[in-house]
Design an enzyme around this catalytic site. Structure first.
Site, mmCIF file in Angstrom:
data_model
loop_
_atom_site.group_PDB
_atom_site.id
_atom_site.type_symbol
_atom_site.label_atom_id
_atom_site.label_comp_id
_atom_site.label_asym_id
_atom_site.label_seq_id
_atom_site.Cartn_x
_atom_site.Cartn_y
_atom_site.Cartn_z
ATOM 1 N N GLN A 1 -4.958 -1.968 4.109
ATOM 2 C CA GLN A 1 -5.505 -2.665 2.932
ATOM 3 C C GLN A 1 -6.956 -3.041 3.196
ATOM 4 O OE1 GLN A 1 -4.073 -3.134 0.032
ATOM 5 N NE2 GLN A 1 -1.893 -2.804 0.424
ATOM 6 N N TYR B 1 6.749 3.565 1.762
ATOM 7 C CA TYR B 1 5.310 3.858 1.695
ATOM 8 C C TYR B 1 4.611 2.861 2.616
ATOM 9 C CZ TYR B 1 6.800 6.240 -2.553
ATOM 10 O OH TYR B 1 7.446 7.032 -3.457
ATOM 11 N N GLU C 1 6.942 6.794 5.797
ATOM 12 C CA GLU C 1 5.536 7.021 5.440
ATOM 13 C C GLU C 1 5.235 8.486 5.735
ATOM 14 O OE1 GLU C 1 2.397 5.498 4.524
ATOM 15 O OE2 GLU C 1 1.632 7.452 5.146
ATOM 16 N N ASP D 1 5.335 0.121 -1.956
ATOM 17 C CA ASP D 1 3.884 -0.038 -2.101
ATOM 18 C C ASP D 1 3.274 1.363 -2.187
ATOM 19 O OD1 ASP D 1 1.299 -0.921 -2.060
ATOM 20 O OD2 ASP D 1 1.322 -1.651 0.005
ATOM 21 N N CYS E 1 -1.028 -0.519 -6.912
ATOM 22 C CA CYS E 1 -2.477 -0.502 -7.162
ATOM 23 C C CYS E 1 -2.761 0.224 -8.480
ATOM 24 C CB CYS E 1 -3.218 0.149 -5.999
ATOM 25 S SG CYS E 1 -2.615 1.786 -5.606
#
Ligand SMILES: C[S@@+](CC[C@H](N)C(=O)[O-])C[C@H]1O[C@@H](n2cnc3c(N)ncnc32)[C@H](O)[C@@H]1O
Length: 450
Positions: free
Chosen positions: A280, A309, A330, A378, A405
Site C-alpha cells: 500500500q 489477494y 496471491e 483486497d 480500490c
C-alpha cells in the site's frame, strides 16, 4: 457545435475522472480542470455525437473550492488531477462517487460513511514510478501529459515522499553524467525506461529500481556504484523489460547492490518487500484502513481467516495473533515468498500463503472442504470473479470484508454476494490517494441465511 469553437459553459458536476461536466444543446461537455459552480469560456477539442471534450480558455466565475496549484503540471499530467480542489471537497467528491454507484444499483438504503481523511495530504506516497525519456536532447524524468506519452519534465512530484524526489533527481543526474541513453519507445531503443524508488517511512530504507531495455550496458557498473552512494539507498535493482510494451515492469529483477528487499512496518508488524511486491502506497493511512477493516471483521480467537489477494500478507499477518489460522493466496510468486518470510520474521506460526490465482485457489480449497469464518478480499481494480465468489460462499464464512480500490467493481461484486445470502448496509470510503480521483472503500458482508 464544432471543434475549436469557443463556448460559454456552466459547470454542474464533476465526472469520476474529475473533469467538470456541463450541458449544452443536448450534449454533455467534459471540461478539463473545471469545477462545479464555475462559469467558463472553453474551447471544444473533440466533438462526438452526444458528448464533447473542452479546455478552459478563461474562468468567468470561479468556484470558492478552487485552490491555486503551485505547478500546473501536477494537474496537467494527471499526477494530481484533484490538486486544484480544496481537500475537504476532495473527500466529498470521493464519497459522492460511492453514493452515485449505489444509486445506479438501486441500493440507496446503503449508508455511506464520511471519507476518512489521510494524515498527510501531500508527500504521502512511499513509491514513485516515473518515466525516463529524452527531452530537448537530454535525459529527463517527469510524468506523461494526460492521455499521451509526451514527457513533462518534473523535479517535484507533490504526492511522493520528498525524500524520494531527492533520490529521483540524484539518479537522473547520475544517468546524465554517465551518458546513459533514455528509452526511445518509438524505435524500442535506448536504455532506461522508468525509475522506481521505494522508501520505508518506518526504517528510512530506500530501494532504487532501474527499469531497463537490456540486462546490462557499458555504464551500469559505475551508475550502480554512484547510486549506492546516495544517502539512504540500501538496494539497487535492475528490472529487465526488453519488450515494446506499455507495461512498466518486466518479469525479471537483478539485484545490482545491497539488500534484495526493504523493510517497512504496519502497526507493530514488520514487512520485507521485494521489488515487484505490492505494498500500500500511503504508509500512514494504511494502518488506519486495516484497523477499520479488522474492527468491522469482529474477529474471534477460534476464527479461520482467509487473506485473499494478499500481496506480502499485510492484512493476514496483522490479524494472525488474534485468530486460530490464516490462509492466503496471491498471484505474484516473490510476494508470496515475502508473505511466508514475513510470518517467520514476526514469529507468526499460524499463517500460510500460497501462489496462485484467487479464482482458482479458492474453488480448490472449497472442494477440499475448507470452512472459514472471515474472508478478507483486497483485489486489484477489476474486482473479483464469479468463480471466486461462488467458492468463497461455499466455505460458509460469517463475514466477508471487502477492501477495494475501485468502488464500481466492488458494488458489482457486493450485489453478487447479496444474491447468495450475504448482505451489507454500509460502505466506508478511505482516502488513500489525496489529490487524485482514486477512491478506496471498505464494506462488510454478513451471512443472512444458512
Ligand atoms: C490491491 S492489492 C492488495 C494486496 C494486499 N492485500 C495489501 O493490502 O498490501 C491486490 C493484490 O492482488 C494480486 N492479484 C492480482 N490478480 C490476482 C489474482 N487473480 N489472484 C490472486 N492475486 C491477484 C496483486 O498482485 C496484488 O498483490
Amino acid at each position: 457545435m464544432q471543434k475549436n469553437q469557443i463556448v460559454d459553459l456552466e459547470i454542474t458536476d464533476l465526472s469520476y475522472e474529475a473533469m467538470g461536466v456541463a450541458h449544452l444543446d443536448g450534449m454533455t461537455v467534459f471540461v478539463n480542470n473545471a469545477l462545479p459552480g464555475e462559469i467558463v469560456s472553453a474551447k471544444l477539442l473533440k466533438v462526438k455525437k452526444n458528448f464533447a471534450f473542452a479546455k478552459i480558455e478563461k474562468i468567468k466565475k470561479e468556484s470558492p473550492d478552487r485552490i491555486n496549484v503551485k505547478l500546473r503540471q501536477w494537474v496537467q499530467t494527471g499526477l494530481a488531477s484533484l490538486a486544484h480542489i480544496k481537500y475537504d471537497k476532495q473527500l466529498e467528491f470521493k464519497r459522492n462517487q460511492v453514493v452515485n454507484l449505489l444509486h445506479k444499483a438501486d441500493l440507496d438504503n446503503v449508508k455511506v460513511g464520511q471519507t476518512m481523511p489521510s494524515p498527510e495530504e501531500t508527500g504521502y506516497r512511499n513509491k514513485a514510478q516515473v518515466p525516463v525519456r529524452e527531452v530537448n536532447g537530454k535525459l529527463d524524468i517527469g510524468f506523461f501529459r494526460k492521455h499521451s506519452h509526451d514527457l513533462v519534465p518534473l523535479t517535484s512530484f507533490f504526492t511522493t515522499d520528498p525524500e524520494i524526489d531527492r533520490v529521483l533527481i540524484k539518479v537522473r543526474d547520475i544517468l546524465r553524467k554517465n551518458h546513459v541513453p533514455a528509452y526511445d519507445e518509438i524505435h524500442n531503443k535506448g536504455e532506461v525506461r522508468y525509475l522506481e524508488v521505494r522508501r520505508s517511512k518506518a526504517t528510512g530504507e530506500i530501494m532504487v529500481i532501474l527499469v531497463c531495455l537490456h540486462k546490462d550496458f557499458p555504464q551500469l557498473k559505475e551508475v550502480t556504484k554512484e547510486i549506492s552512494e546516495i544517502k539512504g539507498v540500501t538496494s539497487v535493482v535492475l528490472n529487465h523489460n526488453p519488450k515494446k510494451t506499455n507495461v512498466i515492469l518486466g518479469k525479471k529483477d537483478y539485484l545490482l547492490w545491497g539488500e534484495p528487499q526493504i523493510t517497512d512496518k504496519i502497526g507493530d508488524v514488520s514487512f520485507k518487500i521485494s521489488p515487484q511486491s505490492f505494498f500500500q502506497i500511503n504508509s500512514l493511512q494504511t494502518p488506519r484502513l486495516y484497523d477499520l477493516a479488522i474492527q468491522k471483521a469482529d474477529l474471534k480467537p477460534d476464527d479461520v481467516v482467509i487473506d485473499a489477494y494478499s500481496g506480502i500478507g499485510t492484512i493476514g499477518l496483522s490479524v494472525a495473533k488474534h485468530v486460530k489460522a490464516v490462509r492466503g493466496m496471491e498471484v505474484i510468486e516473490p510476494a508470496v515468498e515475502d508473505a511466508n518470510a514475513n510470518a517467520k520474521l514476526n514469529g507468526i506460526t499460524n499463517a500460510e500463503y500460497v501462489v496462485g490465482k484467487a479464482e482458482e485457489v479458492m474453488p480448490r480449497w472449497a472442494k477440499e472442504g475448507l470452512k472459514t469464518d472471515v474472508i478478507f478480499v483486497d483485489p486489484p481494480r477489476k474486482g473479483l470473479t464469479p468463480e471466486f465468489i461462488d467458492a468463497a460462499v461455499e466455505t460458509n464464512p460469517k463475514k466477508i470484508v471487502y477492501i477495494s480500490c475501485n468502488p464500481a467493481t466492488m458494488v458489482r461484486d457486493l450485489q453478487l454476494f447479496k444474491e447468495q445470502g450475504y448482505d451489507f448496509d454500509e460502505i466506508d470510503p478511505v482516502d488513500m490517494f489525496p489529490q487524485t480521483p482514486h477512491v478506496e472503500a471498505v464494506a462488510v458482508l454478513e451471512r443472512t441465511e444458512k
